[in-house]
Scaffold this motif. Structure first.
Motif, short mmCIF file in Angstrom:
data_model
loop_
_atom_site.label_atom_id
_atom_site.label_comp_id
_atom_site.label_asym_id
_atom_site.label_seq_id
_atom_site.Cartn_x
_atom_site.Cartn_y
_atom_site.Cartn_z
N PHE A 35 1.73 9.18 3.40
CA PHE A 35 3.18 9.12 3.25
C PHE A 35 3.61 7.93 2.37
O PHE A 35 4.53 8.06 1.57
N ASN A 37 2.03 6.58 -0.08
CA ASN A 37 1.67 6.79 -1.49
C ASN A 37 2.43 7.93 -2.14
O ASN A 37 2.14 8.32 -3.28
N LYS A 38 3.39 8.48 -1.43
CA LYS A 38 4.28 9.51 -1.97
C LYS A 38 3.52 10.70 -2.53
O LYS A 38 3.78 11.18 -3.64
N GLY A 39 2.56 11.18 -1.74
CA GLY A 39 1.82 12.36 -2.14
C GLY A 39 0.64 12.11 -3.06
O GLY A 39 -0.02 13.06 -3.50
N THR A 65 0.73 3.70 -5.37
CA THR A 65 1.25 5.00 -5.77
C THR A 65 0.83 5.28 -7.22
O THR A 65 0.24 4.43 -7.88
N GLU A 67 3.12 6.04 -9.54
CA GLU A 67 4.42 6.03 -10.22
C GLU A 67 4.29 5.55 -11.68
O GLU A 67 3.53 4.63 -11.97
N ARG A 80 3.45 -0.84 -7.87
CA ARG A 80 2.91 0.37 -7.24
C ARG A 80 2.25 0.09 -5.89
O ARG A 80 2.01 1.01 -5.12
N THR A 82 2.06 -0.53 -2.26
CA THR A 82 3.00 -0.24 -1.18
C THR A 82 2.90 -1.28 -0.06
O THR A 82 1.94 -2.05 0.00
#
Length: 202
Positions: A35, A37-39, A65, A67, A80, A82
Motif C-alpha cells: 500500500f 508503494n502505491k501499487g 515508489t 513515481e 520516493r 516512503t
C-alpha cells in the motif's frame, strides 16, 4: 575447513531457520509496503556480482515508489522513499528477503556487501579480491561505519575480511551487526537518503 565448507552449511541452516521464524514479519511488511508503494510492489531484484564476480539477482524489500516527473524520469530517491520504507530501512528489515539468496547459495550472512555490477570495471586488482568470498548481508565494513564511510575505506575493510575470514570473526561481526541495528547507525551518508554512487575514487 570453515571457510570452504562449514560456513556454507551454517549459512544455509541459519537462513532456513530465519525464514521459519520470521515468515510472519515478512508477510506483514509485504502488506504495508504494497500500500505504501502505491501499487509498485513489495519486492525488487537487482543484479549483483557474487563470489568470483558471478552475477546473481539480490532480493530486497522495495522501500520507494516508482513515481516520475512530467518527463517520465524517476523522482529523486528522497522524494520516493516512503514513511514505511524509512522505518523498514532504519531497522534493516529490507535485508530479510536476502535469506532466500542465502538458501540458494548466492550469499552468506557475513561477507562483503554486494555492490552494483557497473562498479566492477572501477576496482583495482586488489579491490577485486572482495569477490573471492560470497557477499553477505552484513560485513566487516558494515560494522565499521556502514554507509557513513567512504567507498575506499569500505573496500579496505572488505579485503581485510577476505584475508582474515574465520568462524570467530564471523561471530564477532554478527554480534556487532545486531548492536548496530539497534542503534540505527550508518544507515546512509550524511544529508543523503541513499548512498552516493562509487566512481572509483571516493
Amino acid at each position: 575447513m570453515y571457510k570452504h565448507f562449514f560456513k556454507r552449511v551454517l549459512s544455509f541452516l541459519g537462513a532456513f531457520l530465519g525464514l521459519l521464524l520470521l515468515g510472519w514479519l515478512i508477510l506483514i511488511v509485504m502488506v504495508f509496503l504494497h500500500f505504501a508503494n502505491k501499487g509498485a510492489g513489495a519486492f525488487f531484484t537487482q543484479e549483483r556480482p557474487g563470489k568470483d564476480a558471478k552475477i546473481y539477482k539480490v532480493i530486497k524489500f522495495k522501500t520507494m515508489t516508482d513515481e516520475r516527473d512530467a518527463e517520465g524520469n524517476l523522482l529523486p530517491d528522497a522524494q520516493r522513499l516512503t514513511r514505511v520504507g524509512k522505518v523498514v530501512r532504519s531497522l534493516s528489515i529490507d535485508e530479510l528477503p536476502q535469506l532466500i539468496n542465502i538458501l540458494k547459495g548466492d550469499m552468506a550472512f557475513i561477507g562483503p556487501r554486494p555492490w552494483k555490477v557497473e562498479y566492477l570495471p572501477l576496482y583495482s586488482p586488489e579491490q577485486m579480491r572482495r569477490h573471492e568470498v560470497r557477499p553477505g548481508i552484513s560485513g566487516w565494513a558494515q560494522v565499521h561505519g556502514r554507509n557513513a564511510i567512504s567507498f575506499t575505506k569500505r573496500l579496505e575493510y572488505d579485503i581485510y575480511y577476505v584475508d582474515h575470514l574465520t568462524f570467530w570473526l564471523d561471530v564477532k561481526i554478527f554480534c556487532m551487526t545486531i548492536l548496530k541495528v539497534f542503534k540505527r547507525e550508518g544507515i546512509s551518508e550524511e544529508g543523503q537518503a541513499t548512498t552516493e554512487p562509487f566512481n572509483g575514487y571516493n
